[in-house]
Design a protein around this motif. Sequence first.
Motif, PDB file in Angstrom:
ATOM      1  N   PRO A 219       0.823  -1.225   0.000  1.00 48.19           N
ATOM      2  CA  PRO A 219       0.000   0.000   0.000  1.00 48.19           C
ATOM      3  C   PRO A 219       0.852   1.269   0.000  1.00 48.19           C
ATOM      4  O   PRO A 219       0.493   2.264  -0.646  1.00 48.19           O
ATOM      5  CB  PRO A 219      -0.828  -0.138   1.281  1.00 48.19           C
ATOM      6  CG  PRO A 219      -0.936  -1.618   1.497  1.00 48.19           C
ATOM      7  CD  PRO A 219       0.380  -2.180   1.036  1.00 48.19           C
ATOM      8  N   GLY A 220       1.998   1.229   0.704  1.00 42.57           N
ATOM      9  CA  GLY A 220       2.896   2.379   0.694  1.00 42.57           C
ATOM     10  C   GLY A 220       3.472   2.635  -0.677  1.00 42.57           C
ATOM     11  O   GLY A 220       3.581   3.788  -1.118  1.00 42.57           O
ATOM     12  N   ASP A 221       3.854   1.567  -1.384  1.00 40.14           N
ATOM     13  CA  ASP A 221       4.379   1.708  -2.744  1.00 40.14           C
ATOM     14  C   ASP A 221       3.347   2.361  -3.658  1.00 40.14           C
ATOM     15  O   ASP A 221       3.663   3.246  -4.457  1.00 40.14           O
ATOM     16  CB  ASP A 221       4.762   0.343  -3.317  1.00 40.14           C
ATOM     17  CG  ASP A 221       5.967  -0.285  -2.637  1.00 40.14           C
ATOM     18  OD1 ASP A 221       6.747   0.464  -2.028  1.00 40.14           O
ATOM     19  OD2 ASP A 221       6.106  -1.522  -2.713  1.00 40.14           O
ATOM     20  N   PHE A 224       3.157   6.027  -3.104  1.00 37.13           N
ATOM     21  CA  PHE A 224       4.256   6.759  -3.737  1.00 37.13           C
ATOM     22  C   PHE A 224       3.989   6.944  -5.228  1.00 37.13           C
ATOM     23  O   PHE A 224       4.185   8.020  -5.785  1.00 37.13           O
ATOM     24  CB  PHE A 224       5.580   6.011  -3.553  1.00 37.13           C
ATOM     25  CG  PHE A 224       6.014   5.854  -2.130  1.00 37.13           C
ATOM     26  CD1 PHE A 224       5.741   6.842  -1.191  1.00 37.13           C
ATOM     27  CD2 PHE A 224       6.704   4.723  -1.723  1.00 37.13           C
ATOM     28  CE1 PHE A 224       6.147   6.691   0.131  1.00 37.13           C
ATOM     29  CE2 PHE A 224       7.112   4.567  -0.413  1.00 37.13           C
ATOM     30  CZ  PHE A 224       6.832   5.553   0.517  1.00 37.13           C
ATOM     31  N   LEU A 225       3.544   5.881  -5.878  1.00 39.46           N
ATOM     32  CA  LEU A 225       3.307   5.941  -7.319  1.00 39.46           C
ATOM     33  C   LEU A 225       2.179   6.919  -7.645  1.00 39.46           C
ATOM     34  O   LEU A 225       2.233   7.634  -8.658  1.00 39.46           O
ATOM     35  CB  LEU A 225       2.991   4.548  -7.854  1.00 39.46           C
ATOM     36  CG  LEU A 225       4.141   3.528  -7.764  1.00 39.46           C
ATOM     37  CD1 LEU A 225       3.668   2.150  -8.216  1.00 39.46           C
ATOM     38  CD2 LEU A 225       5.328   3.975  -8.610  1.00 39.46           C
ATOM     39  N   GLU A 226       1.153   6.944  -6.806  1.00 46.38           N
ATOM     40  CA  GLU A 226       0.049   7.874  -7.023  1.00 46.38           C
ATOM     41  C   GLU A 226       0.525   9.322  -6.839  1.00 46.38           C
ATOM     42  O   GLU A 226       0.117  10.209  -7.597  1.00 46.38           O
ATOM     43  CB  GLU A 226      -1.088   7.569  -6.052  1.00 46.38           C
ATOM     44  CG  GLU A 226      -2.347   8.373  -6.300  1.00 46.38           C
ATOM     45  CD  GLU A 226      -2.956   8.147  -7.675  1.00 46.38           C
ATOM     46  OE1 GLU A 226      -3.539   9.107  -8.224  1.00 46.38           O
ATOM     47  OE2 GLU A 226      -2.828   7.019  -8.199  1.00 46.38           O
ATOM     48  N   ARG A 227       1.395   9.541  -5.863  1.00 48.06           N
ATOM     49  CA  ARG A 227       1.885  10.894  -5.638  1.00 48.06           C
ATOM     50  C   ARG A 227       2.771  11.364  -6.793  1.00 48.06           C
ATOM     51  O   ARG A 227       2.719  12.521  -7.208  1.00 48.06           O
ATOM     52  CB  ARG A 227       2.653  10.977  -4.318  1.00 48.06           C
ATOM     53  CG  ARG A 227       2.995  12.415  -3.945  1.00 48.06           C
ATOM     54  CD  ARG A 227       3.484  12.535  -2.529  1.00 48.06           C
ATOM     55  NE  ARG A 227       4.754  11.882  -2.339  1.00 48.06           N
ATOM     56  CZ  ARG A 227       5.066  11.137  -1.288  1.00 48.06           C
ATOM     57  NH1 ARG A 227       4.188  10.944  -0.341  1.00 48.06           N
ATOM     58  NH2 ARG A 227       6.259  10.594  -1.168  1.00 48.06           N
ATOM     59  N   ILE A 228       3.592  10.458  -7.308  1.00 47.68           N
ATOM     60  CA  ILE A 228       4.419  10.816  -8.462  1.00 47.68           C
ATOM     61  C   ILE A 228       3.538  11.177  -9.657  1.00 47.68           C
ATOM     62  O   ILE A 228       3.793  12.152 -10.371  1.00 47.68           O
ATOM     63  CB  ILE A 228       5.369   9.656  -8.827  1.00 47.68           C
ATOM     64  CG1 ILE A 228       6.454   9.501  -7.759  1.00 47.68           C
ATOM     65  CG2 ILE A 228       6.025   9.904 -10.185  1.00 47.68           C
ATOM     66  CD1 ILE A 228       7.343   8.305  -7.966  1.00 47.68           C
ATOM     67  N   VAL A 337      10.014   6.544  -4.642  1.00 44.77           N
ATOM     68  CA  VAL A 337       9.521   5.402  -5.419  1.00 44.77           C
ATOM     69  C   VAL A 337       9.517   4.158  -4.535  1.00 44.77           C
ATOM     70  O   VAL A 337      10.089   4.163  -3.442  1.00 44.77           O
ATOM     71  CB  VAL A 337      10.410   5.167  -6.667  1.00 44.77           C
ATOM     72  CG1 VAL A 337      10.348   6.352  -7.611  1.00 44.77           C
ATOM     73  CG2 VAL A 337      11.853   4.871  -6.266  1.00 44.77           C
ATOM     74  N   PRO A 338       8.879   3.082  -4.990  1.00 48.19           N
ATOM     75  CA  PRO A 338       8.895   1.849  -4.204  1.00 48.19           C
ATOM     76  C   PRO A 338      10.316   1.382  -3.882  1.00 48.19           C
ATOM     77  O   PRO A 338      11.243   1.562  -4.677  1.00 48.19           O
ATOM     78  CB  PRO A 338       8.183   0.850  -5.131  1.00 48.19           C
ATOM     79  CG  PRO A 338       7.257   1.694  -5.940  1.00 48.19           C
ATOM     80  CD  PRO A 338       8.008   2.971  -6.176  1.00 48.19           C
TER      81      PRO A 338
END
Length: 393
Positions: A219-221, A224-228, A337-338
Amino acid sequence: MTSFEIAVPDESITLLKDKLKLSRLPDEIDGAGWDYGAPLADIRRLSARWLDGYDWRKHEKALNNELPQFTRDIAIEGHGTLNVHYVYKQSEAKNAIPLLFVHGWPGSFIEVRRILPLLTAVKESAPSFHVVAYSLPGFGFSQGAKTKGFALKQYAEVGHKLMLALGYNEYVAQGGDWGSGIVSLLRVLYGPTHVKAVHSNTPFVFTPPPGVDPSSYTPGDLKFLERIKEWQQKGMGYIKQQATQPQTIGYSLADSPVGLLAWIYEKLVRWTDEYPWDDDEILTWISIYWFSRSGPAASVRIYYESFGGSGDLATPPLPESKVPLGYSVFEQEQSTVPKSWIDAQNPAFHERHKRGGHFPALEKPTELVGDIRKMFSKGFPTYGVVPGKDGYV
């Protein structure tokens, strides 16, 4: 090596005040908040403070007292000789490790302010460092390039030649933002003969490693991807402008202190992790750009030259290097990033922090310095990478 103290001419301060008096602010949509950019109330308050309450001389004196500063002429292949400004403090530790600190945009040498005493402090249980933090050409009090093509390779050349001139034939480097790209180039161009290891707090990893399984993302990864993705959609306009038409935005940055303030203030707030900015702290940061040797427009050209004038962020991968690479990742950094993406690079050091953003030397100095010390401590693969300089007393 020539000693240097910041001494902005009185007439430059007077001109700043005159321009602030004549500034004209835009209107604002009701309830806009941050949706449209830097809020009018913030810029009005900061502009008023800059004009009638902020004392540059007080902060200029503090910078001079805290930071030992110098200048040196450095010849750059194909670009003549530039006079480069830098902060330089040696540790009293006998075997201190030489470390080159590299800032980015919209940062400056001021980013080293809080970590300088921490890195140079003598520790029995952890390594200490001789620290060199240079103002990139066109930033702060370094002379800017006047020729086309002064890109990351040349910024790296400046840092490397500065370290050699100071007698450090072997050294390590640390950087964030553009500094991350510059230390990555130092790693390729001058390692392993001279550059023995590099550490970054900005993970410029734009694509997933081959064969990554998206179903393995935590879920954390995914966060991050959504924020990028959101940053690419809403937060990258400044890159496109500075990477394609830097001269056009340069007129506003050079002529309007309010324009410069709004352009950089937005990043200072958006890119940090709820950092409690003090108004004078912001204005000192911005004033370094306003009073910079080549003017604030010079700093944004790093985008044009580094992206070849195209604004295309899909830069080619760097050649392989055996020089150890370390990462400190702060969760609110917009390019986080992840973990698997970074681990695919086989870093010698990789630490992640739940708090902190784009400017950890400012926001989380203890954590950043702790990571740098840990990376070069006994028991880690990068211990003793600089021959005869393990950092210990």
